[in-house]
Design an enzyme around this catalytic site. Structure first.
Site, PDB file in Angstrom:
ATOM      1  N   TYR B 104       0.593   0.713 -12.935  1.00  0.00           N
ATOM      2  CA  TYR B 104       1.173   0.534 -10.802  1.00  0.00           C
ATOM      3  C   TYR B 104       0.020   2.105 -10.936  1.00  0.00           C
ATOM      4  O   TYR B 104      -0.110   3.276 -11.497  1.00  0.00           O
ATOM      5  CB  TYR B 104       2.194   0.632 -10.685  1.00  0.00           C
ATOM      6  N   ARG B 226       4.461 -23.118  -4.806  1.00  0.00           N
ATOM      7  CA  ARG B 226       4.107 -23.552  -5.263  1.00  0.00           C
ATOM      8  C   ARG B 226       5.301 -25.252  -5.978  1.00  0.00           C
ATOM      9  O   ARG B 226       6.543 -26.127  -5.651  1.00  0.00           O
ATOM     10  CB  ARG B 226       3.688 -23.135  -7.164  1.00  0.00           C
ATOM     11  N   PHE B 320      -2.549  -4.750   2.259  1.00  0.00           N
ATOM     12  CA  PHE B 320      -1.141  -4.119   2.356  1.00  0.00           C
ATOM     13  C   PHE B 320      -0.468  -3.162   0.806  1.00  0.00           C
ATOM     14  O   PHE B 320      -0.079  -4.259  -0.195  1.00  0.00           O
ATOM     15  CB  PHE B 320      -0.343  -5.024   3.212  1.00  0.00           C
ATOM     16  N   LEU B 322       2.882  -0.513   0.737  1.00  0.00           N
ATOM     17  CA  LEU B 322       3.939   0.210   0.625  1.00  0.00           C
ATOM     18  C   LEU B 322       4.154   1.406   0.556  1.00  0.00           C
ATOM     19  O   LEU B 322       3.637   2.828   1.420  1.00  0.00           O
ATOM     20  CB  LEU B 322       5.038  -0.293   0.453  1.00  0.00           C
TER      21      LEU B 322
END
Lengths: 383, 383
Positions: B104, B226, B320, B322
């Site tokens: 991350y 899916r 996007f 957050l």
């Protein structure tokens, strides 16, 4: 070979061919201005007629070198607000080719005359035309279909008067490529002097314009070109135009392209007219939150983007299409922007390579524009 | 197996393990609140101490099921504006896993306590805290690292008081997924009742929230899932939530997906959390000028886009995140939006599947969250 094709098409369609002097009386929807009065309708004594015109016509979509032919179209009566313009020059742009091929999303109904921009001299006027005089130089602005003919008749509202000192090859080509470059530089990010942009396809006319328009505003440019013989000369040429950095794609096969940048900030805006790997390279140079604008796809390869480029690097990917811009509210700025671009041409601040070709050599120019004769400068027909 | 690992790590790092009662005196930078006073410093008589806390800690990045261990961390003195919160519940989100893995882009320095959102009850207060009382329920808002522990001490500004009637599993999970759904629906296009959106990964919690938030505003949703066993049941479930259309990817292997839409307008906005073919399907549904927002990449495949999608279809591709939004000016709206979302939960208008798991079963919950035990509902740790 061309003449065999033209004769065959003449037999099919009844249009007169360049080598023929017979006038056509077969009505085609495209030539609105030339056919809106039937040949036998009653005509006022004072009617102003255009001269007969030689036009590059296509009756159906297909390979431009086989579906286009040069025909003579008959005189038409000018409506009150019509202006008849003797064309001086008109370019062969890739989008003109795509329109003829039938692969362009918006295209005139066939049969149609090719061409979308150009410059001409006013020949004659309808009785109610104001502000335009015979002898004036004008360009269709916004550009308009059917410029590949010797006389173009369109409503006065189509024509924008320009300075007669403008070199005709620039007057003929100022809209499609240079205006695209200017709008892309202005409309997608708020750049200030010292900022940077990155682009691929930097040798294209739009690419060359971006370099010069950016330099003119103090914006640095990072330019990507394809690997080719003589790339050093190409780099030198682009740097003379004002390019800050020029890289071949293979030079950018490094882990971190941004490490190559010395004294140039990470670019906030990128331009892509190639696709494939060349588009990925533009994305790699962009800074956090940057935008890449796609305006062409010369490699015919799609654009591939990682998920993290969107989420973590916050990149935006957009597109630009001049023809759509011309239908937007912003298009009312068009003529002001054209005048600005032409002023840069006259000041020597905007230049690009073109080859002026006599109309009689149209099919050779078309072959060159199609890439059939190797790399060639932009072909501009001189009428 | 887990206990063998924990004992081994205990030997390495000297942290006390859940099964051990020894207190740790090894100072780690992450536990700022617990280590900013040296154990032997002079402490005022009235100092308020937190209880010792049990925490899910990782000392280095790697596979979460091997690098995390449950340790006891010692009491710390509360600063004047600190609030000590006894955690009630905290979820295991995919982004928590990515933070531990070290993939991350923004992550706490190791060693760190896992978790990023959750809900707790105020246990004790620093002397200058205003507006928060012991017993209040609070969530960290904006969310904040280190919620996987029994007692969390953070400055009063971090905590947002919520209604005690809120089901704890929703209070614990209201920010990361539902707020993402709400912001993506509001911030990228101006939608009105009757408009439509399209999304893939529709069974994800964000996907389920988008369906319900859209329905609540009269916005139609086209959902792509899916291909899987039992897809009919999944479709039925999503339709109960308010989905207008649900398609499996294989159902969309048709020439023109838009021809499938009956009584639903072409969507102006699309959401992608999958990538690959599922992203291409979202793009195919979008109308001229539409926007696709990427917020995840579950297939680990990139997004591939044609040149003409940008130029002629005028699509915009955005992302996007957050965590980035939380650093923007708009983040001051965060708590108002959270209250709105929690009110929808209380009115029964926002629901999604979760499994509450006792903290003592943390490693089983983690295995489930990692997908090691097949498809499982969102795992929420109950302290």
């Amino acid at each position: 070979m061309a003449s065999v094709r033209l004769v065959a098409l003449k037999a099919l369609h009844g249009w007169s061919i360049m080598s023929s002097s017979s006038l056509c009386n077969h009505s085609h929807s495209l030539l609105r201005h030339r056919t809106h009065h039937h040949a036998f309708s009653i005509r006022p004594f004072s009617a102003i007629m255009s001269p007969p015109s030689m036009a590059v016509l296509y009756d159906h979509h297909g390979p431009p070198d086989t579906v286009t032919r040069v025909v003579e179209v008959p005189p038409v009566e000018l409506k009150e607000t019509d202006v008849c313009v003797k064309m001086l020059a008109a370019p062969i742009n890739p989008s003109d080719i795509n329109r003829i091929e039938g692969v362009y999303p918006v295209r005139p109904q066939v049969p149609a005359v090719g061409g979308y921009e150009g410059v001409g001299q006013v020949h004659s006027l309808g009785s109610a035309v104001k502000g335009i005089s015979p002898g004036d130089w004008v360009i269709p602005s916004p550009p308009s279909s059917g410029t590949w003919q010797t006389y173009v008749i369109k409503d006065q509202s189509v024509w924008h008067k320009i300075d007669k000192d403008t070199p005709i090859e620039y007057a003929a080509t100022i809209t499609v490529n240079p205006l695209t470059a200017l709008l892309m530089l202005e409309d997608f990010a708020s750049l200030k002097s010292g900022d940077a942009i990155v682009q691929n396809g930097a040798t294209s006319i739009v690419g060359q314009c971006i370099i010069q328009l950016a330099r003119n505003r103090g914006i640095r440019s990072i330019n990507i070109i394809r690997d080719r013989a003589g790339s050093d000369k190409v780099k030198e040429k682009l740097k003379k135009l004002g390019a800050d950095e020029v890289y071949t794609e293979s030079q950018l096969e490094v882990k971190n392209v941004k490490a190559l940048l010395v004294n140039i900030p990470e670019p906030a805006l990128g331009f892509n007219c190639v696709g494939g790997n060349a588009a990925s390279l533009v994305l790699k140079f962009l800074r956090q939150g940057g935008t890449m604008v796609t305006y062409g796809g010369m490699s015919k390869k799609p654009i591939t983007v990682s998920t993290s480029s969107f989420i973590f690097k916050d990149l935006s990917l957009r597109g630009f299409w001049l023809q759509k811009w011309m239908t937007s509210d912003k298009a009312k700025e068009c003529r002001k922007l054209i005048d600005y671009l032409l002023s840069l041409v006259c000041e020597g601040k905007l230049t690009y390579d073109m080859e002026l070709v006599p109309f009689s050599d149209f099919h050779t120019a078309l072959d060159k524009a199609l890439g059939n004769l190797g790399s060639q400068p932009k072909q501009v027909i001189k009428f």
